[in-house]
Design an enzyme around this catalytic site. Structure first.
Site: not given
Lengths: 564, 396
Positions: A11, A14-15, A113, A229, A231, A241, A244, A275, A342, A377, A382-383
């Site tokens: 959840a 994506a979920g 970015f 990846q 980071h 983290l 970026e 990255r 990451h 990536r 990713s979001l």
């Protein structure tokens, strides 16, 4: 026995996005997660989400940047889907309430970015993932009558019918220990990545590759697993983290001599190269003795060159991280950072609608490999990946479910799973502790499958993974109870991580070139002639990992040399 | 080159390990036993977190310790606990800091308060925290029809609500809310901060309804007693009480909601008393808060308050003389100036971490600005140089 048209495991973004899409399409929906949805690791995504919404931008430019970022291993048809649908998805998020920051005219503001040819990252300070995740959960509460939530339920198996379809899952209610079979016409995996197979990692303790492993055990292929990846900016002090977005707002990277070393490997994009490029440059500085700190294991991220009011408004979270976790005021002094694990670019192989090799089983987000990220990536993609393919999976699964009958499943798998859990609980204290094996796995993967790799190291890595797989069979735990027995779930998670690690090492040893995040010191060049395809891993009849190949889809961008 | 170089540095043995004693409150619902405390010795660097300590005990000694956790970086909100009697995130509390607050040299860790315990440090957040969130209609109710693209809203408004969006739902504020301890039905700090996220959001179309709903509820915005505990507890700077006060100000000053709980009147009674006397005239608080001395509600409240008044008289907190002839602060002009300045502002000044900066030495700030400008100029020069080189190369 609960029965739904669409059952979603996991959840995070994506979920939850899949659940809302499936409910909007009229399906009966359940969403299950081993943690409360807002604890999902999407919450940690900081910097933002990419979309070509500036009128001067074009989704094709976003697509090309993504293809180039992937080192030409990304599937261009999927990348076109993701980037062309991105602006619409941002507007959807804005309409349901995400508090994206605005510019002076009141329109969505965009920040720079890495690897992007223009500013196209929408953001909420540096808590973008948290803001979107919490707003999606607001919607899930609104949809309470249409989406059943199973919060703190742990998925132990996928069910496959005689016809080969996935027909639901078995899960354990963490709070009570009760096991339950869930019937579903379609099942969507949205369980995230497997960062916990590495130590240190920026990933939360819950990122243990559950969905990748369950799909793999059920016969689905994993793809691009060698692509891990690192980071470029994780705090040396504790591995946390640093977004970026800091470099997007103008922060510099310097070595021990005070040099902006990125000029060597990315003279144009400097700190905002891809990255993989930045992480390699940093690791090179460190390996060649130009690192800072008592162990010379870091480079410096200098945020002091960003105007202070901008830092406080848009990078508040890393100000807090620096202060609370490293004792550093980042507005006044540079902070030591280094590359850290990451993201897993690879995952369960899917098409652009999230369908896996197994009929009725979908995957979306980090657990999946469409492949939109290929070898590397881009930040803030990713979001986007989670939302676009979460939504597409939800819609497709709902459509398929509408024209089929509810499968009939038995409790046979449930009984097997319950027996397996009981057996783990009953193990004598003669083997190793689960926590010890996990520790050794993480350290080994981070030693042998990191920024730079070679045959010798990865062979050792493979040996360690194989040995740990054996040791895991007799590993013991302390908790004998049923209520919140996190100990026994930890043993199951260790099994998931070992499956994924086996696939990672196997694919990484196989790919004898350097591409994207897979950088080999014994094969230093990209080799399109021999290696421009995806590596897949599936389980053969004996339970061993078997390698295969899948073609890379190229639509409009032929591979070129990659410079930043 | 061997790959081992990747992580050579991390293999070095960490220095400065220190021993700590964790005193964990244990509870196993299946044992039939009452909760008890158990001690664990752990060894870590002092700047590591209490959560790291708990996880070390769990990994090495007792895997049955129950604690929710994931990110270890104060963003997922799982590890809300009480450490030496203070609520917070275990991952956000350093071992050395926790030790400093300890009375007996041990770090005591307990589950959050105001919520039922399920096991060890794990509480039932559904039963309290999430139920209260659901109470405030926690989703945006935008104006229809929706715009084709994004809503156009002031830049500052979105930065402003970022403070309440920064809430990670960890429950630390709920744990120690004094009002909730007295009145379990109180909507509470976290849910009211969530409510501000919509009332402060210009895209929401139901500000008035939301506010009157929360003002009229006897367990709503006026049930907060202003104790600051939630501000102290919050690890993310959300300052829930500040959000509650903003809800009150918007309800009374912008929407003129005179709630049936007399919350708004009570606030105005305080404002007017201080304006008139420079201090609180306690004798007039009750009648003024309930609509003046002749209002039937005031009489009723006065009668109900008789025991409190008697006590106050007996303890000489109030004397008949001070009650009848309340002392006036001599510097009336100063008080007037303060009121004029505050009430004369075109816009209310709201403290918000994302907008307001901490006070800083102007010289230091100027030096910082010069540093930023210098770096930018240097960047631009380098960029130009690179562009020139590229051009020459391209030309060649």
């Amino acid at each position: 026995m609960p029965a739904h048209d669409v059952l979603i495991i996991g959840a995070g973004l994506a979920g939850q996005r899949a659940a809302l899409a499936a409910a909007d399409a009229g399906a009966t929906v359940a969403i299950m997660s081993k943690v409360h949805p807002v604890r999902s690791h999407s919450v940690a995504a900081a910097g933002g989400i990419n979309a070509a919404i500036n009128p001067a931008d074009d989704w094709r430019s976003h697509a090309f940047d993504t293809v180039k970022g992937s080192d030409y291993l990304g599937d261009q048809d999927a990348i076109e889907v993701m980037t062309s649908e991105a602006p619409g998805e941002i507007m959807y998020l804005e309409h349901i309430g995400v508090t994206f920051h605005r510019n002076e005219t009141g329109h969505l503001d965009l920040r720079a970015f890495g690897g992007a040819s223009m500013k196209r990252t929408a953001y909420v300070a540096d808590i973008t993932g948290q803001a979107i995740l919490h707003v999606l959960y607001e919607q899930l509460m609104k949809y309470s009558d249409r989406v059943d939530r199973y919060e703190e339920w742990f998925n132990t198996s996928l069910l496959r019918g005689d016809n080969g379809r996935c027909e639901g899952v078995v899960a354990r209610n963490i709070r009570t220990g009760e096991m339950q079979t869930f019937t579903a016409k379609t099942t969507i995996l949205a369980t995230g990545g497997v960062g916990q197979a590495f130590k240190p990692t920026t990933n939360g303790l819950i990122c243990t590759g559950d969905g990748m492993s369950l799909a793999y055990r059920s016969g689905a292929r994993l793809m691009d697993m060698e692509m891990i990846q690192y980071h470029p900016t994780t705090m040396t002090a504790n591995g946390f983290l640093i977004t970026e977005g800091a470099r997007g707002e103008g922060a510099h990277l310097r070595n021990a001599n005070g040099e902006r070393f990125m000029v060597e490997s990315a003279p144009n994009k400097m700190e905002l190269a891809s990255r993989d490029v930045v992480s390699r440059a940093e690791q090179k500085e460190i390996n060649e003795g130009r690192g800072t700190g008592p162990l010379k294991d870091s480079v410096l991220l200098d945020v002091t060159v960003v105007p202070k009011n901008r830092v406080l408004e848009a990078l508040r979270e890393i100000v807090n991280l620096g202060r609370d976790f490293a004792g550093i005021d980042i507005t006044k002094e540079p902070i030591p950072v280094r590359p850290g694990q990451h993201y897993t670019m690879g995952g369960v192989k899917t098409d652009v609608d999230g369908e896996t090799d197994i009929p009725g089983l979908y995957a979306a987000g980090e657990v999946a490999c469409v492949s939109v990220h290929g070898g590397n990536r881009l930040g803030a993609n990713s979001l986007l990946d989670t939302l676009i393919f979460g939504r597409r999976s939800g819609e497709h699964a709902a459509k398929v479910a509408a024209s089929m009958a509810m499968p009939k499943v038995s409790d046979a798998q449930l009984r097997d799973d319950a027996k397996q859990i009981a057996a783990i609980i009953d193990r004598p204290r003669t083997g190793r502790r689960v926590s010890e094996i996990k520790e050794e796995l993480g350290e080994s993967m981070n030693k042998y499958c990191a920024v730079f790799r070679d045959e010798e190291g990865m062979t050792k890595g493979a040996e360690v993974v194989n040995r740990l797989q054996e040791e895991a069979k007799t590993a013991y735990i302390d908790d004998k109870g049923t209520v919140f027995n996190q100990d026994v779930l930890g043993a199951l998670e260790l099994g998931f991580m070992l499956d994924c690690s086996e696939a990672i090492v196997k694919a990484a040893l196989e790919r004898k070139e350097s591409r994207g995040a897979h950088s080999r010191t014994d094969f230093t060049e990209r080799n399109d002639e021999d290696w421009l395809f995806h590596l897949t891993v599936e389980r053969d009849g004996d339970g061993a990992a078997k390698l295969g190949q899948a073609p890379v889809t190229i639509t409009q961008w032929q591979p070129m040399e990659r410079t930043y | 080159m061997s790959t081992i170089e990747n992580t050579d540095a991390t293999e070095a043995k960490p220095e400065g390990l220190q021993e700590f004693t964790l005193r964990l409150r244990r509870y196993d619902p299946e044992s039939g036993q009452a909760p008890y405390f158990e001690e664990f010795q752990i060894e870590l660097e002092p700047h590591r977190s209490v959560l790291d300590g708990i996880l070390q005990a769990k990994a090495k000694e007792d895997g049955s310790i129950g604690v929710r956790c994931s990110c270890r970086a104060a963003i997922c909100g799982s590890c809300g606990t009480r450490i030496n009697d203070k609520p917070g995130l275990a991952c956000h509390t350093h071992l050395d800091e926790a030790l400093k607050r300890s009375k007996d040299g041990k770090i005591t860790i307990e589950p959050l308060g105001n919520m039922p315990v399920i096991k060890d440090l794990i509480v039932d957040m559904d039963a309290v925290h999430w139920k209260k969130q659901a109470r405030v209609t926690p989703w945006l109710l935008p104006k229809e029809p929706l715009p084709e693209r994004e809503h156009i809203v002031p830049r500052e408004s979105m930065v402003d609500v970022t403070q309440s969006m920064a809430c990670i739902q960890c429950g630390a504020c709920v744990s120690d809310c004094l009002s909730m301890e007295i009145d379990p039905l109180f909507v509470g700090p976290a849910a009211l901060a969530k409510a501000y996220r919509f009332v402060g959001d210009p895209r929401d179309s139901r500000h008035a309804e939301r506010l009157s709903n929360l003002a009229e509820d006897p367990h709503g915005i006026y049930a907060c007693t202003h104790c600051f505990k939630c501000i102290e507890a919050c690890p993310k700077g959300v300052a829930p009480m500040s959000q509650i006060m903003r809800l009150r100000r918007i309800a009374s000053q912008d929407h003129h909601i005179n709630d049936r709980n007399n919350g708004e009147r009570h606030e105005m009674a305080i404002v007017n008393s201080v304006k008139k006397y420079g201090t609180l005239n306690e004798a007039k608080m009750v009648p003024d808060s309930y609509g003046g001395p002749l209002a039937p509600a005031a009489a009723k409240e006065l009668v109900a308050s008789l025991p409190v008044i008697t006590k106050a008289l007996l303890r000489r907190k109030v004397t008949p003389k001070t009650a009848l002839f309340h002392h006036k602060n001599p510097d009336q002009a100063q008080i007037k100036r303060i009121y004029q300045e505050v009430q004369g502002r075109e816009q209310r000044l709201e403290l918000n971490l994302y907008i307001t900066q901490p006070d800083e030495d102007p010289a230091e700030l100027a030096a910082h600005e010069a540093h930023v400008a210098e770096a930018a100029a240097h960047d631009a020069a380098e960029q130009a140089e690179r562009a020139a080189t590229n051009q020459t190369e391209a030309g060649a």
